[in-house]
Design a protein around this motif. Structure first.
Motif, PDB file in Angstrom:
ATOM      1  N   PRO A 100     -15.824  -2.256  -0.735  1.00  0.00           N
ATOM      2  CA  PRO A 100     -14.721  -2.651   0.131  1.00  0.00           C
ATOM      3  C   PRO A 100     -14.337  -4.121  -0.056  1.00  0.00           C
ATOM      4  O   PRO A 100     -13.213  -4.520   0.234  1.00  0.00           O
ATOM      5  N   TYR A 101     -15.264  -4.924  -0.560  1.00  0.00           N
ATOM      6  CA  TYR A 101     -15.000  -6.364  -0.730  1.00  0.00           C
ATOM      7  C   TYR A 101     -14.606  -6.712  -2.166  1.00  0.00           C
ATOM      8  O   TYR A 101     -14.566  -7.888  -2.537  1.00  0.00           O
ATOM      9  N   ALA A 102     -14.263  -5.673  -2.978  1.00  0.00           N
ATOM     10  CA  ALA A 102     -14.071  -5.899  -4.425  1.00  0.00           C
ATOM     11  C   ALA A 102     -13.199  -7.116  -4.743  1.00  0.00           C
ATOM     12  O   ALA A 102     -13.547  -7.917  -5.604  1.00  0.00           O
ATOM     13  N   HIS A 103     -12.059  -7.253  -4.049  1.00  0.00           N
ATOM     14  CA  HIS A 103     -11.100  -8.303  -4.433  1.00  0.00           C
ATOM     15  C   HIS A 103     -11.040  -9.444  -3.412  1.00  0.00           C
ATOM     16  O   HIS A 103     -10.039 -10.151  -3.326  1.00  0.00           O
ATOM     17  N   SER A 104     -12.091  -9.562  -2.605  1.00  0.00           N
ATOM     18  CA  SER A 104     -12.102 -10.629  -1.589  1.00  0.00           C
ATOM     19  C   SER A 104     -13.285 -11.568  -1.827  1.00  0.00           C
ATOM     20  O   SER A 104     -14.252 -11.205  -2.495  1.00  0.00           O
ATOM     21  N   PHE A 105     -13.166 -12.741  -1.223  1.00  0.00           N
ATOM     22  CA  PHE A 105     -14.245 -13.740  -1.325  1.00  0.00           C
ATOM     23  C   PHE A 105     -15.182 -13.524  -0.140  1.00  0.00           C
ATOM     24  O   PHE A 105     -14.829 -13.858   0.992  1.00  0.00           O
ATOM     25  N   VAL A 106     -16.342 -12.920  -0.413  1.00  0.00           N
ATOM     26  CA  VAL A 106     -17.266 -12.581   0.674  1.00  0.00           C
ATOM     27  C   VAL A 106     -18.691 -13.062   0.321  1.00  0.00           C
ATOM     28  O   VAL A 106     -19.562 -12.267  -0.077  1.00  0.00           O
ATOM     29  N   PRO A 107     -18.949 -14.362   0.473  1.00  0.00           N
ATOM     30  CA  PRO A 107     -20.287 -14.887   0.138  1.00  0.00           C
ATOM     31  C   PRO A 107     -21.403 -14.164   0.904  1.00  0.00           C
ATOM     32  O   PRO A 107     -22.535 -14.062   0.412  1.00  0.00           O
ATOM     33  N   GLU A 108     -21.060 -13.630   2.093  1.00  0.00           N
ATOM     34  CA  GLU A 108     -22.073 -12.987   2.948  1.00  0.00           C
ATOM     35  C   GLU A 108     -22.816 -11.859   2.235  1.00  0.00           C
ATOM     36  O   GLU A 108     -23.975 -11.599   2.540  1.00  0.00           O
ATOM     37  N   ILE A 109     -22.154 -11.178   1.280  1.00  0.00           N
ATOM     38  CA  ILE A 109     -22.846 -10.034   0.630  1.00  0.00           C
ATOM     39  C   ILE A 109     -24.121 -10.476  -0.084  1.00  0.00           C
ATOM     40  O   ILE A 109     -25.016  -9.673  -0.312  1.00  0.00           O
ATOM     41  N   TRP A 110     -24.198 -11.772  -0.447  1.00  0.00           N
ATOM     42  CA  TRP A 110     -25.396 -12.268  -1.145  1.00  0.00           C
ATOM     43  C   TRP A 110     -26.485 -12.680  -0.171  1.00  0.00           C
ATOM     44  O   TRP A 110     -27.609 -12.976  -0.576  1.00  0.00           O
ATOM     45  N   LEU A 111     -26.127 -12.684   1.121  1.00  0.00           N
ATOM     46  CA  LEU A 111     -27.096 -13.138   2.128  1.00  0.00           C
ATOM     47  C   LEU A 111     -27.586 -11.988   2.999  1.00  0.00           C
ATOM     48  O   LEU A 111     -28.656 -12.064   3.600  1.00  0.00           O
ATOM     49  N   ASP A 112     -26.801 -10.890   3.080  1.00  0.00           N
ATOM     50  CA  ASP A 112     -27.186  -9.814   3.999  1.00  0.00           C
ATOM     51  C   ASP A 112     -27.701  -8.568   3.283  1.00  0.00           C
ATOM     52  O   ASP A 112     -27.850  -7.510   3.886  1.00  0.00           O
ATOM     53  N   GLY A 113     -27.951  -8.652   1.970  1.00  0.00           N
ATOM     54  CA  GLY A 113     -28.568  -7.536   1.249  1.00  0.00           C
ATOM     55  C   GLY A 113     -27.574  -6.580   0.605  1.00  0.00           C
ATOM     56  O   GLY A 113     -27.973  -5.750  -0.221  1.00  0.00           O
ATOM     57  N   ARG A 114     -26.269  -6.704   0.919  1.00  0.00           N
ATOM     58  CA  ARG A 114     -25.321  -5.752   0.333  1.00  0.00           C
ATOM     59  C   ARG A 114     -25.247  -5.879  -1.199  1.00  0.00           C
ATOM     60  O   ARG A 114     -25.192  -4.885  -1.909  1.00  0.00           O
ATOM     61  N   ALA A 115     -25.231  -7.099  -1.704  1.00  0.00           N
ATOM     62  CA  ALA A 115     -25.126  -7.279  -3.163  1.00  0.00           C
ATOM     63  C   ALA A 115     -26.383  -6.767  -3.868  1.00  0.00           C
ATOM     64  O   ALA A 115     -26.303  -6.150  -4.933  1.00  0.00           O
ATOM     65  N   GLN A 116     -27.541  -6.991  -3.231  1.00  0.00           N
ATOM     66  CA  GLN A 116     -28.799  -6.588  -3.868  1.00  0.00           C
ATOM     67  C   GLN A 116     -28.917  -5.066  -3.971  1.00  0.00           C
ATOM     68  O   GLN A 116     -29.656  -4.546  -4.795  1.00  0.00           O
ATOM     69  N   GLU A 117     -28.156  -4.333  -3.126  1.00  0.00           N
ATOM     70  CA  GLU A 117     -28.200  -2.865  -3.208  1.00  0.00           C
ATOM     71  C   GLU A 117     -27.420  -2.341  -4.405  1.00  0.00           C
ATOM     72  O   GLU A 117     -27.482  -1.166  -4.720  1.00  0.00           O
ATOM     73  N   GLU A 118     -26.626  -3.196  -5.034  1.00  0.00           N
ATOM     74  CA  GLU A 118     -25.758  -2.760  -6.131  1.00  0.00           C
ATOM     75  C   GLU A 118     -26.340  -3.210  -7.468  1.00  0.00           C
ATOM     76  O   GLU A 118     -26.268  -4.383  -7.809  1.00  0.00           O
ATOM     77  N   PRO A 119     -26.893  -2.277  -8.266  1.00  0.00           N
ATOM     78  CA  PRO A 119     -27.510  -2.701  -9.528  1.00  0.00           C
ATOM     79  C   PRO A 119     -26.505  -3.242 -10.541  1.00  0.00           C
ATOM     80  O   PRO A 119     -26.891  -3.848 -11.541  1.00  0.00           O
ATOM     81  N   SER A 120     -25.204  -3.018 -10.264  1.00  0.00           N
ATOM     82  CA  SER A 120     -24.226  -3.435 -11.268  1.00  0.00           C
ATOM     83  C   SER A 120     -23.476  -4.715 -10.876  1.00  0.00           C
ATOM     84  O   SER A 120     -22.504  -5.072 -11.525  1.00  0.00           O
ATOM     85  N   LEU A 121     -23.937  -5.391  -9.822  1.00  0.00           N
ATOM     86  CA  LEU A 121     -23.394  -6.737  -9.552  1.00  0.00           C
ATOM     87  C   LEU A 121     -24.320  -7.726 -10.256  1.00  0.00           C
ATOM     88  O   LEU A 121     -25.427  -8.006  -9.775  1.00  0.00           O
ATOM     89  N   VAL A 122     -23.884  -8.199 -11.410  1.00  0.00           N
ATOM     90  CA  VAL A 122     -24.803  -8.942 -12.276  1.00  0.00           C
ATOM     91  C   VAL A 122     -24.190 -10.258 -12.787  1.00  0.00           C
ATOM     92  O   VAL A 122     -24.096 -10.479 -13.988  1.00  0.00           O
ATOM     93  N   PRO A 123     -23.789 -11.137 -11.858  1.00  0.00           N
ATOM     94  CA  PRO A 123     -23.150 -12.373 -12.323  1.00  0.00           C
ATOM     95  C   PRO A 123     -24.050 -13.202 -13.233  1.00  0.00           C
ATOM     96  O   PRO A 123     -23.560 -13.912 -14.104  1.00  0.00           O
ATOM     97  N   PHE A 124     -25.360 -13.133 -13.018  1.00  0.00           N
ATOM     98  CA  PHE A 124     -26.296 -13.876 -13.879  1.00  0.00           C
ATOM     99  C   PHE A 124     -27.131 -12.909 -14.714  1.00  0.00           C
ATOM    100  O   PHE A 124     -28.246 -13.221 -15.093  1.00  0.00           O
ATOM    101  N   SER A 125     -26.588 -11.690 -14.973  1.00  0.00           N
ATOM    102  CA  SER A 125     -27.344 -10.628 -15.636  1.00  0.00           C
ATOM    103  C   SER A 125     -28.485 -10.204 -14.702  1.00  0.00           C
ATOM    104  O   SER A 125     -28.479 -10.544 -13.509  1.00  0.00           O
TER     105      SER A 125
END
Ligand code: HEM
Length: 425
Positions: free
Chosen positions: A342-367
């Motif tokens: 849902p946040y694909a095209h928005s600036f949402v730093p919170e996803i890196w702090l609340d666990g949402r980004a870590q649930e996605e194996p394909s969010l790999v900005p630093f590999s």
């Protein structure tokens, strides 16, 4: 076992025209500013993602082999496969792909990223020690903070563009990497720039051996004089180390672009800016600003094409993948996947702090996995410190177009070279 599903010749041509050609034209190793401006006008990444989404809808989300003569090459289309390929690096998915070896050996012939086997293990090990990969904050943090404050104090209020920002950034980088004596050594970083421009051509240009020797020679001299309070302090002044540090300097360029784009996002997103300011006031580890930087790299990955080569024949969900197959993970396909995020095209730093980004194996900005960027923490700390210094007592506005903002989708391609801001005291 059957072979992999294969794209038609017309589909393969579309992948080349819409993804490979723009990526190469923009400059994989050294960005070409004029082409980047054009790619932004075309919003090239939006059509690249659409092309891949259509292929995924048509062929399913396994590996999709391209109809390339003389080279087995496949696209990774499923989020879980991204996780698996990166987790199982360097065996059987080596980061030292054919294309990368050709390109990067221009300036880092001994780079860990293009090494294999025991040699890779050894190089990765000392790289991690020097960059303190597992520590959120490098022990040189106080010295980095002082150098950042020193250099960025020189940026007064008023117009700010890439040509004003980049020289300040590089003075800071040379001091952090080699120590204060290297502050004004533009010759070395300019030499690297010339080698990187050649590296953009991967197979097509011969090695520029004389230029490379000159660059590595200057690096050895800088290394021999590197003081304790620099990243290079205590490292050997030889070609092996000079070669790795060639990569560090190259990658600090990406970190500068990311910092500049994050500044534009903070300038145009008041809610996030306010949270970032609270972060400053708390005097903590700049966790929110680090998340801002991470989300900027998610939105505009500086390594959009993550490449791996298979080192042996594999059974991939019942399909045979020959040894030596090149795999492309095109990060924007996953980072901007609006069918799932849902946040694909928005600036949402919170996803890196609340666990949402870590649930996605394909969010790999630093590999991710064993080949993950060993400087991730150092980069997040350094970029967050620069941003803290810049936004601490100043507001910025974005004067150029496209102007990112909260109520509308962020641009798919965002060119740092044509970005212009103004700082207000
Ligand atoms: C915003 C800044 C940066 C980003 C987004 C970034 C991202 C990445 C990514 C995606 C990779 C994996 C590349 C691949 O597998 O082909 C990588 C590898 C690497 N990065 Fe970074 N990087 C950044 C800055 C840096 C800096 C400043 C340094 C050094 C000081 C650095 C050192 C390395 C090294 C040595 C590797 C190779 C790791 C290996 O093969 O094991 N990076 N980085």
């Amino acid at each position: 076992m059957s072979g992999l599903p294969t794209a038609s010749v017309a589909e393969t041509a579309k992948v080349f025209a819409g993804i490979v050609a723009p990526t190469l034209a923009g400059g994989v190793i050294k960005r070409r500013p004029r082409v980047m401006t054009l790619l932004e006008k075309m919003q090239a990444d939006a059509s690249a993602v659409q092309t891949l989404q259509k292929l995924r809808a048509r062929h399913g989300d396994g590996l999709l082999r391209l109809a390339v003569p003389g080279r087995s090459f496949a696209l990774v289309l499923a989020p879980d496969d991204v996780g698996r390929v990166l987790a199982d690096s360097p065996e059987p998915f080596t980061p030292a792909s054919l294309e990368k070896k050709k390109a990067l050996s221009q300036f880092q012939p001994h780079g860990v990223l293009i090494s294999a086997g025991l040699e890779r293990d050894r190089r990765r090990e000392w790289t991690e020690r020097a960059l303190e990969t597992s520590r959120p904050t490098h022990h040189l943090a106080p010295s980095v903070r002082a150098k950042v404050a020193d250099e960025f104090a020189a940026l007064g209020p008023g117009p700010l563009d890439w040509d004003t920002f980049a020289p300040v950034w590089w003075r800071m980088v040379r001091r952090v990497v080699f120590g204060d004596h290297a502050r004004d050594d533009r010759t070395t970083t300019d030499l690297l720039e010339r080698l990187r421009l050649s590296a953009n051509w991967s197979y097509l240009l011969p090695r520029r051996r004389r230029l490379r020797e000159e660059f590595l020679g200057r690096m050895r001299v800088l290394l021999a004089r590197a003081p304790e309070d620099s990243l290079a302090g205590g490292l050997a002044a030889d070609d092996e180390v000079a070669s790795q540090i060639g990569h560090w300097l190259f990658a600090f360029d990406a970190a500068g672009m990311v910092t500049f784009r994050t500044l534009a996002l903070l300038a145009t997103h008041p809610a996030q800016r306010q949270k970032a300011r609270q972060d400053l006031a708390s005097g903590a580890e700049l966790g929110y600003l680090r998340a801002c930087v991470l989300d900027t790299v998610r939105l505009w990955p500086t390594t959009p094409a993550i490449l791996r080569d298979t080192t042996k024949e594999l059974d991939w969900h019942g399909h045979r993948v020959p040894a030596g197959t090149g795999l492309l993970v095109f990060a924007p396909l996953f980072h901007r996947d609006d069918s799932r995020l849902p946040y694909a095209h928005s600036f949402v730093p919170e996803i890196w702090l609340d666990g949402r980004a870590q649930e996605e194996p394909s969010l790999v900005p630093f590999s991710a996995g064993p080949g993950e960027c060993p400087a991730k923490n150092l980069v997040l700390f350094t970029t967050a410190t620069v941003l803290a210094t810049m936004i601490g007592d100043r507001d910025y506005t974005v004067d150029s177009s496209p102007k990112p903002g909260p109520g509308r989708p962020l641009p798919a391609t965002f060119d740092n070279f044509s970005l212009r801001l103004t700082g207000h005291p």
